[in-house]
Design a protein around this motif. Structure first.
Motif, mmCIF file in Angstrom:
data_model
loop_
_atom_site.group_PDB
_atom_site.id
_atom_site.type_symbol
_atom_site.label_atom_id
_atom_site.label_comp_id
_atom_site.label_asym_id
_atom_site.label_seq_id
_atom_site.Cartn_x
_atom_site.Cartn_y
_atom_site.Cartn_z
ATOM 1 N N GLU A 226 -3.337 -9.094 -11.424
ATOM 2 C CA GLU A 226 -4.233 -9.156 -12.579
ATOM 3 C C GLU A 226 -5.553 -8.461 -12.275
ATOM 4 O OE1 GLU A 226 -6.346 -12.498 -15.511
ATOM 5 O OE2 GLU A 226 -5.132 -13.129 -13.793
ATOM 6 N N MET A 227 -6.022 -8.616 -11.030
ATOM 7 C CA MET A 227 -7.290 -7.981 -10.638
ATOM 8 C C MET A 227 -7.154 -6.457 -10.617
ATOM 9 S SD MET A 227 -9.715 -9.113 -7.473
ATOM 10 C CE MET A 227 -8.479 -8.842 -6.200
ATOM 11 N N GLN A 241 -14.382 -11.455 -12.139
ATOM 12 C CA GLN A 241 -14.124 -12.838 -12.552
ATOM 13 C C GLN A 241 -12.902 -13.397 -11.824
ATOM 14 O OE1 GLN A 241 -13.434 -13.338 -16.774
ATOM 15 N NE2 GLN A 241 -12.555 -15.368 -16.504
ATOM 16 N N VAL A 242 -11.848 -12.581 -11.732
ATOM 17 C CA VAL A 242 -10.627 -13.025 -11.042
ATOM 18 C C VAL A 242 -10.919 -13.293 -9.571
ATOM 19 C CG1 VAL A 242 -8.311 -12.347 -10.324
ATOM 20 C CG2 VAL A 242 -9.086 -11.841 -12.647
ATOM 21 N N LEU A 243 -11.697 -12.400 -8.939
ATOM 22 C CA LEU A 243 -12.063 -12.602 -7.538
ATOM 23 C C LEU A 243 -12.879 -13.881 -7.376
ATOM 24 C CD1 LEU A 243 -12.129 -11.602 -4.615
ATOM 25 C CD2 LEU A 243 -14.183 -10.272 -5.203
ATOM 26 N N GLY A 244 -13.814 -14.110 -8.288
ATOM 27 C CA GLY A 244 -14.618 -15.322 -8.226
ATOM 28 C C GLY A 244 -13.783 -16.577 -8.377
ATOM 29 N N GLU A 245 -12.775 -16.524 -9.256
ATOM 30 C CA GLU A 245 -11.889 -17.683 -9.451
ATOM 31 C C GLU A 245 -11.073 -17.969 -8.193
ATOM 32 O OE1 GLU A 245 -9.683 -16.548 -12.862
ATOM 33 O OE2 GLU A 245 -11.253 -17.101 -14.302
ATOM 34 N N LEU A 246 -10.680 -16.916 -7.495
ATOM 35 C CA LEU A 246 -9.938 -17.101 -6.247
ATOM 36 C C LEU A 246 -10.793 -17.819 -5.208
ATOM 37 C CD1 LEU A 246 -8.035 -13.694 -5.923
ATOM 38 C CD2 LEU A 246 -7.015 -15.946 -6.251
ATOM 39 N N PHE A 247 -12.049 -17.434 -5.115
ATOM 40 C CA PHE A 247 -12.941 -18.104 -4.166
ATOM 41 C C PHE A 247 -13.213 -19.552 -4.590
ATOM 42 C CE2 PHE A 247 -14.425 -13.758 -2.749
ATOM 43 C CZ PHE A 247 -13.961 -13.899 -1.446
ATOM 44 N N GLU A 332 -19.471 -11.088 0.063
ATOM 45 C CA GLU A 332 -20.180 -9.821 -0.093
ATOM 46 C C GLU A 332 -19.260 -8.642 0.207
ATOM 47 O OE1 GLU A 332 -23.467 -10.159 2.522
ATOM 48 O OE2 GLU A 332 -24.746 -11.239 1.098
ATOM 49 N N LEU A 333 -18.496 -8.758 1.276
ATOM 50 C CA LEU A 333 -17.595 -7.672 1.656
ATOM 51 C C LEU A 333 -16.516 -7.453 0.602
ATOM 52 C CD1 LEU A 333 -17.195 -8.436 5.466
ATOM 53 C CD2 LEU A 333 -18.310 -6.430 4.461
ATOM 54 N N MET A 334 -15.960 -8.531 0.068
ATOM 55 C CA MET A 334 -14.934 -8.392 -0.951
ATOM 56 C C MET A 334 -15.519 -7.858 -2.258
ATOM 57 S SD MET A 334 -12.019 -9.075 0.356
ATOM 58 C CE MET A 334 -11.051 -9.136 -1.152
ATOM 59 N N ALA A 335 -16.729 -8.274 -2.593
ATOM 60 C CA ALA A 335 -17.390 -7.765 -3.799
ATOM 61 C C ALA A 335 -17.682 -6.270 -3.655
ATOM 62 C CB ALA A 335 -18.668 -8.535 -4.062
ATOM 63 N N ASP A 336 -18.113 -5.852 -2.475
ATOM 64 C CA ASP A 336 -18.371 -4.430 -2.233
ATOM 65 C C ASP A 336 -17.089 -3.612 -2.361
ATOM 66 O OD1 ASP A 336 -21.024 -4.968 -1.810
ATOM 67 O OD2 ASP A 336 -20.897 -4.926 0.380
ATOM 68 N N LEU A 337 -15.994 -4.150 -1.821
ATOM 69 C CA LEU A 337 -14.714 -3.453 -1.937
ATOM 70 C C LEU A 337 -14.308 -3.325 -3.396
ATOM 71 C CD1 LEU A 337 -12.055 -2.284 -0.838
ATOM 72 C CD2 LEU A 337 -11.223 -4.639 -0.606
ATOM 73 N N LEU A 338 -14.457 -4.403 -4.139
ATOM 74 C CA LEU A 338 -14.092 -4.382 -5.550
ATOM 75 C C LEU A 338 -14.923 -3.356 -6.314
ATOM 76 C CD1 LEU A 338 -12.043 -5.965 -7.223
ATOM 77 C CD2 LEU A 338 -13.878 -7.486 -7.918
ATOM 78 N N LEU A 339 -16.197 -3.276 -5.993
ATOM 79 C CA LEU A 339 -17.080 -2.302 -6.644
ATOM 80 C C LEU A 339 -16.632 -0.878 -6.330
ATOM 81 C CD1 LEU A 339 -19.576 -1.919 -8.380
ATOM 82 C CD2 LEU A 339 -20.949 -1.936 -6.281
ATOM 83 N N GLU A 340 -16.259 -0.645 -5.073
ATOM 84 C CA GLU A 340 -15.809 0.690 -4.675
ATOM 85 C C GLU A 340 -14.502 1.060 -5.392
ATOM 86 O OE1 GLU A 340 -14.851 3.329 -0.655
ATOM 87 O OE2 GLU A 340 -15.548 1.254 -0.485
ATOM 88 N N LEU A 341 -13.606 0.092 -5.525
ATOM 89 C CA LEU A 341 -12.336 0.369 -6.194
ATOM 90 C C LEU A 341 -12.514 0.556 -7.698
ATOM 91 C CD1 LEU A 341 -9.959 -2.233 -4.466
ATOM 92 C CD2 LEU A 341 -10.278 0.170 -3.914
ATOM 93 N N SER A 342 -13.596 0.028 -8.239
ATOM 94 C CA SER A 342 -13.801 0.057 -9.693
ATOM 95 C C SER A 342 -14.612 1.249 -10.173
ATOM 96 C CB SER A 342 -14.478 -1.231 -10.141
ATOM 97 O OG SER A 342 -13.681 -2.348 -9.852
ATOM 98 N N THR A 343 -14.900 2.209 -9.298
ATOM 99 C CA THR A 343 -15.667 3.381 -9.704
ATOM 100 C C THR A 343 -14.867 4.223 -10.693
ATOM 101 O OG1 THR A 343 -14.816 4.598 -7.800
ATOM 102 C CG2 THR A 343 -16.949 3.504 -7.559
ATOM 103 N N PRO A 344 -15.531 4.931 -11.617
ATOM 104 C CA PRO A 344 -14.822 5.744 -12.602
ATOM 105 C C PRO A 344 -13.901 6.775 -11.964
ATOM 106 C CG PRO A 344 -17.113 5.502 -13.228
ATOM 107 C CD PRO A 344 -16.990 4.904 -11.875
#
Length: 349
Positions: A226-227, A241-247, A332-344
């Protein structure tokens, strides 16, 4: 990645035929991931061999930790009482890790089991690992049957889900049954609990997607899918949101990253498959997965380019190293990874 071999189910089919015909043999090894089926057929064997009335006298249960060839032979020699047969049930005994003298004694015993006795080795907490080069393995093949209860094919599992819901007075269509299996996994023991929860929650006779989503407990792989699906459609807020729910559910970063890494490798495989004009069936064979998740994966892969898939795998590997070296907090590390994967730049062309 080489295609996974499909489990040989000939012994499983033969066991069902033997039960139907009332012609159970003298020696069985029952093992495999599908604990529900293993338990179900073990109970069927007990019913046929010793029934209910005289089970106390004719069913002999031996814990593997206490087993010796001498004890097994003594138990086998016990004659049935007011019954045609006895059943000797050995639980979690590692046949191929026994000493050489014990293996030879068992080999000899398997070749002379009496017709009135059925010996069944059941592997529950232990994994069955045979050594085909040994005399013991040849004795099992010659005198007995090694039955693997593997995860069921998608079609068989969907039919089973239909039957379980009908037994509870509910109906479910094939699409929703496939979705339930994808969401909660394909092991029957897990699905039984989910089916009971959903049936108790649902207000209508026909089960809907909303009923499933309301109470079913998804497996980690389904949540991570889903993520990545949210990333594919450019919905970073949904992915976060999905990542936050997992944590919030107390999931640790390492298992989340492992599931994400697997998902990204599968996406890369799916994208390569598409480039080569392959099908979902090809992808399913490569990963040993069922048709439904393979089709969902192929659809998701259309949103990503090969370049993004390669970049995502590298980013995932770097995050894995950072997590294991403790260079930053997990979130923080997982959020950074998610941000990198979510780039246009991640979008497919």
């Amino acid at each position: 990645m080489a295609a996974k071999e499909k489990a040989d189910n000939s012994a499983y089919k033969q066991l069902k035929q033997d039960l139907a015909a009332g012609t159970l043999g003298r020696l069985y090894v029952l093992h495999g991931e599908e604990a529900y089926l293993r338990s179900f057929y073990l109970e069927k064997m007990k019913e046929q061999l010793v029934g209910q009335g005289m089970a106390e006298f004719n069913l002999h249960q031996l814990p593997g930790r206490d087993l010796t060839p001498e004890l097994l032979e003594q138990t086998v020699d016990a004659l049935p009482m007011m019954s045609e047969r006895t059943m000797v049930l050995v639980e979690d005994y590692d046949l191929f890790r026994a000493g050489e003298s014990d293996r030879q004694a068992l080999t000899d015993l398997f070749g002379q089991l009496p017709d009135y006795c059925c010996v069944v080795f059941v592997y529950d907490t232990l994994v069955y690992k045979a050594d085909a080069r040994t005399k013991l393995a040849m004795a099992l093949k010659e005198h007995g049957s090694v039955v693997e209860f593997a995860r069921q094919d998608q079609g068989d599992l969907v039919d089973w889900v239909h039957r379980r819901f009908r037994a509870l007075g509910r109906d479910i269509d094939t699409e929703q049954a496939n979705y339930l299996i994808f969401l909660c996994g394909d092991l029957m023991n897990t699905l039984i609990g989910e089916i009971e929860k959903i049936s108790a929650y649902a207000r209508g006779q026909r089960i809907t997607r909303q009923d499933i989503d309301a109470v079913a407990t998804p497996q980690l792989d389904a949540v991570v899918f889903e993520m990545t699906n949210a990333i594919g459609v450019g919905d970073f807020d949904k992915a976060a949101q999905v990542l936050g729910e997992l944590f919030q559910m107390q999931e640790k970063a390492i298992p989340i990253l492992a599931a994400l890494g697997k998902q990204l490798r599968q996406l890369y495989s799916a994208r390569l498959c598409m480039e080569r004009r392959g099908t979902a069936g090809d992808l399913a064979a490569q990963w040993g997965m069922k048709a439904y998740p393979a089709e969902k994966l192929m659809n998701n892969a259309r949103r990503f380019s090969l370049a993004w898939c390669r970049k995502a795998l590298v980013a995932c590997a770097k995050t894995d190293l950072a997590l294991k070296s403790s260079s930053g907090t997990e979130r923080e590390l997982m959020a950074d990874l998610l941000l990198e994967l979510s780039t246009p730049a991640g979008k497919a062309n």
